[in-house]
Enzyme design. Structure first.
Site, mmCIF file in Angstrom:
data_model
loop_
_atom_site.group_PDB
_atom_site.id
_atom_site.type_symbol
_atom_site.label_atom_id
_atom_site.label_comp_id
_atom_site.label_asym_id
_atom_site.label_seq_id
_atom_site.Cartn_x
_atom_site.Cartn_y
_atom_site.Cartn_z
ATOM 1 N N SER A 1 180.982 24.603 -69.075
ATOM 2 C CA SER A 1 181.102 23.909 -68.277
ATOM 3 C C SER A 1 182.087 23.357 -69.102
ATOM 4 O O SER A 1 182.578 22.750 -69.945
ATOM 5 C CB SER A 1 179.931 23.141 -68.593
ATOM 6 O OG SER A 1 180.238 21.716 -67.589
ATOM 7 N N TYR B 1 172.514 18.248 -71.370
ATOM 8 C CA TYR B 1 172.695 19.428 -70.847
ATOM 9 C C TYR B 1 174.195 19.409 -71.138
ATOM 10 O O TYR B 1 174.447 20.908 -71.820
ATOM 11 C CB TYR B 1 172.820 18.929 -69.393
ATOM 12 C CG TYR B 1 173.801 19.944 -67.837
ATOM 13 C CD1 TYR B 1 173.182 20.899 -67.311
ATOM 14 C CD2 TYR B 1 175.438 19.408 -67.902
ATOM 15 C CE1 TYR B 1 174.187 21.586 -66.940
ATOM 16 C CE2 TYR B 1 175.953 20.256 -67.192
ATOM 17 C CZ TYR B 1 175.395 21.365 -66.841
ATOM 18 O OH TYR B 1 175.966 22.003 -66.195
#
Ligand SMILES: NC(=O)c1ccc[n+]([C@@H]2O[C@H](COP(=O)([O-])OP(=O)(O)OC[C@H]3O[C@@H](n4cnc5c(N)ncnc54)[C@H](O)[C@@H]3O)[C@@H](O)[C@H]2O)c1
Length: 250
Positions: free
Chosen positions: A138, A151
């Site tokens: 990401s 995360y």
């Protein structure tokens, strides 16, 4: 860029980026295993892509289920050319609000899940003449942001996972890379961005921060995965490809 006769296993293949990748791979000539917790969606996509897709219900964080899934893949196809490690658990919480269980859940799905799939895929990938693993990282594995500590930490770990595994598997001719999307319109994204009750406003703020002035679409990421998985990328390993509309170039 064809993927004729490739066999690919796509975790999180029943939704969003994984689903778009499964559809693109089949369009380009591959056979895919759609590996996901969501049986209803997975079966629907399996039937739409028949006879080139099989669905396998799996929790990627459970070793016995992962091992069984690769046994099934071997029985069905005999080989695996591509593992797309993509299923993840998304959590938007500050340090203070994150419980120990939250932290463990994120790390268990996002890091242990990738590890288990790579481990049990390896014997099958070794049988391929062009084995490749692509991992979804990401932009948040590269830059920090608030309210997403666990995360983001897991996504940073995935980039390192891809680099170190690339070195370990290079002697077998297996390449390992990561793709790093920015905000991409998937069901998970819509859910996350709707938390404030102002989805349009949240998207507009995000788009304003992207040099290309739009959100990512699942197909944007799928095309990058198809490239990294293909022979076109045969000299590329241990890298992470940003698919982020220029966000991290700033
Ligand atoms: N959408 C974005 O903006 C964005 C941005 C950067 C990175 N990502 C990453 O892209 C990947 C895909 O995300 P998405 O947005 O397509 O999400 P999504 O929710 O649309 O799809 C994720 C799929 O993974 C499955 N899944 C979740 N946990 C699982 C488990 N333990 N075992 C098996 N399957 C499981 C879900 O059932 C779902 O079908 C994730 O790694 C995510 O972190 C997404």
């Amino acid at each position: 860029m064809r993927l004729e006769n490739y066999v690919a296993l796509i975790t999180g293949g029943a939704s969003g980026i994984g689903e778009a990748t499964a559809r693109l791979f089949v369009e380009r000539g591959a056979k895919v295993v759609i590996a996901d917790l969501d049986e209803e969606r997975g079966r629907k996509i399996e039937s739409e892509l028949a006879p080139n897709a099989v669905f396998c219900k799996v929790d990627v964080s459970k070793s016995e289920q992962v091992e069984k899934m690769f046994r099934m893949t071997e029985e069905k196809f005999g080989v695996l050319d591509v593992l797309f490690n993509n299923a993840a658990y998304s959590l938007s919480k500050t340090l203070w609000d994150t419980t120990e269980e939250d932290w463990d859940q994120v790390m268990t799905v996002n890091l242990k899940g990738y590890f288990l799939c790579a481990k049990y895929a390896l014997p099958l990938l070794k049988k391929s003449s062009h084995g490749a693993i692509v991992c979804t990282g990401s932009e948040l594995g590269i830059v920090g942001c608030v309210e997403s500590l666990a995360y983001n930490t897991s996504k940073g770990g995935i980039i390192q996972f891809a680099k170190s595994l690339a070195l370990e598997l290079a002697p077998f001719g297996i390449r390992v890379n990561a793709v790093c999307p920015s905000g991409t319109e998937t069901p998970a994204f819509v859910k996350d961005m709707s938390r404030s009750g102002d989805y349009e406003g949240e998207c507009a703020r995000l788009i304003a921060s992207y040099p290309l002035h739009r959100l990512g679409q699942p197909i944007d990421i799928a095309k990058a995965v198809a490239f990294l998985a293909s022979e076109e990328a045969s000299f590329i390993t241990g890298t992470h490809l940003m698919v982020d509309g220029g966000y991290t170039a700033q």
